[in-house]
Design a protein around this motif. Structure first.
Motif, PDB file in Angstrom:
ATOM      1  N   HIS A  56       0.864  -1.187   0.000  1.00 61.13           N
ATOM      2  CA  HIS A  56       0.000   0.000   0.000  1.00 61.13           C
ATOM      3  C   HIS A  56       0.892   1.226   0.000  1.00 61.13           C
ATOM      4  O   HIS A  56       1.442   1.608   1.014  1.00 61.13           O
ATOM      5  N   HIS A  83     -18.554  -1.071   7.099  1.00 61.36           N
ATOM      6  CA  HIS A  83     -17.922  -1.423   5.823  1.00 61.36           C
ATOM      7  C   HIS A  83     -18.867  -2.220   4.938  1.00 61.36           C
ATOM      8  O   HIS A  83     -18.822  -2.129   3.718  1.00 61.36           O
ATOM      9  N   LEU A 238      -8.331   0.853   2.670  1.00 64.59           N
ATOM     10  CA  LEU A 238      -7.517  -0.357   2.770  1.00 64.59           C
ATOM     11  C   LEU A 238      -8.292  -1.609   2.367  1.00 64.59           C
ATOM     12  O   LEU A 238      -7.705  -2.611   1.994  1.00 64.59           O
ATOM     13  N   MET A 239      -9.605  -1.551   2.477  1.00 67.19           N
ATOM     14  CA  MET A 239     -10.401  -2.748   2.234  1.00 67.19           C
ATOM     15  C   MET A 239     -10.742  -2.906   0.755  1.00 67.19           C
ATOM     16  O   MET A 239     -11.057  -1.938   0.072  1.00 67.19           O
ATOM     17  N   LYS A 273      -5.634  -8.759  -1.287  1.00 67.86           N
ATOM     18  CA  LYS A 273      -5.971  -8.400   0.086  1.00 67.86           C
ATOM     19  C   LYS A 273      -7.154  -9.240   0.548  1.00 67.86           C
ATOM     20  O   LYS A 273      -8.083  -9.488  -0.221  1.00 67.86           O
ATOM     21  N   LEU A 292      -1.036  -4.256   9.750  1.00 67.70           N
ATOM     22  CA  LEU A 292      -2.149  -4.287  10.693  1.00 67.70           C
ATOM     23  C   LEU A 292      -1.714  -4.616  12.111  1.00 67.70           C
ATOM     24  O   LEU A 292      -2.178  -4.012  13.073  1.00 67.70           O
ATOM     25  N   GLY A 310      -7.894  -6.884   5.281  1.00 67.55           N
ATOM     26  CA  GLY A 310      -6.918  -5.825   5.057  1.00 67.55           C
ATOM     27  C   GLY A 310      -5.498  -6.336   4.971  1.00 67.55           C
ATOM     28  O   GLY A 310      -4.616  -5.645   4.471  1.00 67.55           O
ATOM     29  N   SER A 311      -5.238  -7.573   5.457  1.00 70.29           N
ATOM     30  CA  SER A 311      -3.896  -8.150   5.333  1.00 70.29           C
ATOM     31  C   SER A 311      -3.716  -8.692   3.915  1.00 70.29           C
ATOM     32  O   SER A 311      -4.683  -8.897   3.183  1.00 70.29           O
ATOM     33  N   LEU A 331     -10.686  -3.978  11.237  1.00 75.58           N
ATOM     34  CA  LEU A 331     -10.379  -2.640  10.738  1.00 75.58           C
ATOM     35  C   LEU A 331     -11.425  -1.624  11.193  1.00 75.58           C
ATOM     36  O   LEU A 331     -11.098  -0.478  11.509  1.00 75.58           O
TER      37      LEU A 331
END
Length: 745
Positions: A56, A83, A238-239, A273, A292, A310-311, A331
């Motif tokens: 990222h 989300h 990030l997602m 991701k 994270l 997110g990882s 997250l």
């Protein structure tokens, strides 16, 4: 079982109940797999099929826009968003706060120039100016013209201050806006009465120039600051927007993340991701959770283990059962913690507002006493004139420029020294820092693996050992392999010819080097093959949290190589300098305790907190604040965001994630921890200069307010608006010159 025999290593994960409160994080989910040693992740890595995930990348930090001035527009901190309900397709987080703030800067600039144009005729028609410069300008209806122009100035130029005053009044927190509004409202109302109803001197000139100077001060300050925080938007970015949903037959179809519910099964391809929190039911891979959790080494994932949204997935294919969506995800909980901390921090007042608060109380008290006394001792017109004079003089013109001019110079000095100041109020507090907490990965360390120890076998040259490892690892994209490659390149080694490269599942890798079989394996593989090695030396290196690999040639040990996340050279200097200033340094990291303790011991830190989750990081910050201690936090990852927001001063590494950068109060553009020392020095110098300017700006009030109130009226000494304006002009010039003299040692 030997603890290093990772081919037999099993992991179990207890079922974790769903989270119902966004402020709670489950440690068993985040740390699953942390106890695996670093070399295990390396040895089970499928080198042949590896796809390097795209990191990222942060935006160009220096290009971020200036910040909204708190007095003109208070951005309410956005609530944590669900989300699972967000419209990703239409979301443009980068344009919201930044675009709005640019509009605000332009609006202040426009108000200043319009007010300046209107102030010129008001000044020329001012009796005080005509008397001072010896000219006379009068015509029928002149007082009406001045009234109309001043009315436009009051409502158009004064609008930001009047709105800000309403906010301060509602919050029961008097500051600069309320003080300015008190002066301009009283001046406008009294002057309007003198123009049409009663006899007396008007304050139109003072009204116009006060609004003009205050607009200039706020415009300067807004231009010198960075943009409003976009931390929440950056977290949301990030997602992933889409996921590969699996049906009952195992076929995948692309769906929006919003459509997923707990129990759905999804496919995560190499390099992708992970879209939501869940549990792996099929497949194995290494997953990069460093952004994270702070774990520096990619974590080996097997069925039954947790996957965090997110990882970044490594080389393998994973199938995951979705367990959490919306506000229950990891997250989303980080977002909630950042929101809560930012709301608490936004209540802080800067030095100028604190000074303005006391001036407001003094002005109101002095004004009421003055009016009451002269109403009894003289008449109503004289009492009104004395009261308004007190209220206007209590808000000196120089006050509007005293702090903004220093801030503008301070911001310029900061930029030249690689610092970007986002939150001026928190930056002011840096001078009082007692404790500084550092994240490890990417902050005290480089965030990249490097070779720390080369231990050749008897009769083997160190260069030959490294050349063998370098030649084989050139074929791999694994982070640990890259560390060996960087060392080989730094030593300008010439790679040997490599053929038949193979990944040995659960063991390591091997290849033919110049026709000879060379293998790079784990300690567990050495034990399985019953090969002898220097166990005491290995134990010493492993105890320091280093990853150790063994190089074999035709099953004969050539030596071992230790790899670790490299400590920045500047980290040693900054910790030593902080000790000299009697500032305690702490480490707060999500990485395993052996690695953290080794780094902390090398740097000589006061205390090390390892394997800490984001929620726990912010709790540690709160604990370190006990006893009225001022705490700064330096970090670079998503896992640092709650702690950065919770700290009295959040400092982000410029090379870190956008989330950390957007959450921080100050950004280190050069990613050098040593710049922390510059922050402290500049904060102290800036504060000293602010105090000096405030003394020049308001110091004369000690004499001017009593004289304006008429305490020496019987002796024939009374301050008029003309004398007050002259003194104000002198103090304004002094403040401007003094601000330019700011420098750091």
């Amino acid at each position: 079982m030997d603890e290093h025999d990772h081919t037999q290593h099993k992991h179990t994960v207890d079922a974790t109940p769903n989270v119902t409160e966004a402020s709670h994080l489950h440690s068993d989910e985040i740390h699953t797999g942390h106890e695996q040693h670093a070399h295990h992740a390396h040895m089970t890595h499928d080198h042949a099929s590896h796809q390097e995930p795209v990191p990222h990348a942060p935006e160009n930090v220096a290009a971020k826009p200036p910040a909204a001035h708190p007095h003109e527009h208070e951005h309410g901190t956005a609530p944590a968003q669900d989300h699972g309900k967000m419209d990703h397709e239409n979301m443009e987080p980068a344009s919201g706060h930044a675009g709005h703030h640019e509009h605000m800067v332009a609006d202040f600039r426009k108000r200043f120039w319009v007010t300046l144009g209107l102030t010129i005729p008001v000044t020329l028609l001012s009796p005080m100016i005509m008397m001072l410069f010896g000219f006379h300008l009068d015509f029928p209806g002149a007082n009406i013209v001045v009234f109309v122009l001043s009315t436009i100035i009051f409502f158009y130029g004064g609008k930001p201050f009047l709105k800000g005053a309403m906010d301060e009044w509602k919050q029961r927190s008097p500051g600069m806006m309320l003080l300015i509004s008190l002066a301009i409202v009283s001046a406008y109302i009294y002057s309007t009465f003198t123009a049409f109803f009663i006899t007396g001197s008007d304050f139109y000139f003072e009204l116009a120039t006060l609004i003009l100077i205050m607009l200039l001060g706020h415009w300067i300050e807004m231009k010198s600051q960075m943009g409003a925080s976009k931390a929440l938007e950056e977290l949301i970015k990030l997602m992933p927007k889409v996921a590969h949903k699996l049906d009952s037959a195992g076929n995948s179809s692309e769906v929006s993340v919003e459509e997923l519910v707990p129990g759905d099964r999804i496919l995560i391809k190499p390099g992708e991701k992970i879209p939501l929190d869940g549990k792996i039911f099929e497949g194995s891979s290494t997953v990069d959770e460093s952004m994270l959790t702070g774990e520096s080494v990619p974590v080996e994932k097997q069925p039954g283990m947790a996957a965090i949204g997110g990882s970044i997935n490594g080389n393998g294919v994973l199938k995951v059962t979705v367990e959490k969506v919306g506000n229950e995800t990891y997250l989303a909980q980080v977002i909630q913690m950042v929101t809560n901390a930012q709301q608490q921090k936004s209540k802080a007042q800067g030095l100028a507002d604190k000074a303005a608060k006391w001036l407001f109380y003094i002005a109101v008290t002095a004004g009421i006493l003055t009016f009451g006394y002269w109403l009894l001792a003289a008449d109503l017109p004289f009492a009104l004139e004395r009261m308004v004079t007190v209220l206007v003089i209590a808000c000196p013109h120089a006050l509007g420029l005293a702090v903004p001019l220093v801030n503008a110079v301070s911001t310029s000095i900061a930029a030249r020294n690689g610092l970007l100041i986002r939150n001026r109020t928190q930056f002011e507090e840096a001078r009082k820092i007692d404790r500084i907490v550092f994240d490890k990965t990417g902050t005290l360390t480089e965030g990249n693996f490097g070779v720390t120890d080369i231990v050749p076998a008897e009769g083997i040259a160190e260069k030959d050992l490294l050349t063998l490892a370098y030649s084989v690892e050139l074929q791999s994209e694994h982070p640990i392999a890259k560390g060996i490659v960087r060392k080989g390149e730094a030593d300008q080694l010439t790679p040997l010819e490599v053929k038949d490269y193979q990944n040995l599942t659960g063991q390591g890798l091997q290849a033919l080097v110049n026709g000879v079989l060379v293998a790079i394996v784990s300690p567990g593989t050495m034990d399985e093959r019953a090969l002898a090695y220097y166990r005491s030396k290995y134990a010493e290196l492993a105890q320091q949290g280093k990853t150790v690999v063994f190089v074999l040639k035709e099953d004969r040990l050539q030596g071992m190589i230790a790899i670790a996340d490299m400590i920045r050279d500047s980290s040693y200097a900054v910790i030593a300098a902080l000790k000299e200033q009697e500032i305690e340094s702490f480490m707060l990291t999500g990485d395993n305790s052996r690695v953290a303790d080794y780094v902390g011991k090398k740097l000589g830190m006061a205390q090390v907190f390892a394997e800490v989750l984001p929620a726990e990081k912010s709790k540690h910050i709160v604990a370190l604040k006990e006893g009225s201690k001022k705490v700064a936090m330096v970090g670079d990852g998503v896992n640092d965001a709650p702690a950065l927001a919770q700290a009295d001063l959040g400092i982000a590494i410029g090379a870190g994630t956008d989330v950390a950068i957007e959450t921080a109060d100050v950004i280190l553009v050069d990613s050098d921890p040593q710049d922390v020392l510059t922050i402290i020095r500049l904060s102290k110098a800036t504060y000293r200069k602010m105090v000096e300017n405030l003394i020049w700006a308001v110091g004369y009030n000690v004499i001017a307010i009593p004289l304006a109130a008429g305490v020496l009226n019987n002796q024939g000494i009374v301050i008029t608006p003309a004398i007050g304006a002259a003194v104000m002009s002198i103090s304004t010039i002094i403040c401007a010159v003094n601000a330019r003299l700011l420098k750091i040692d």
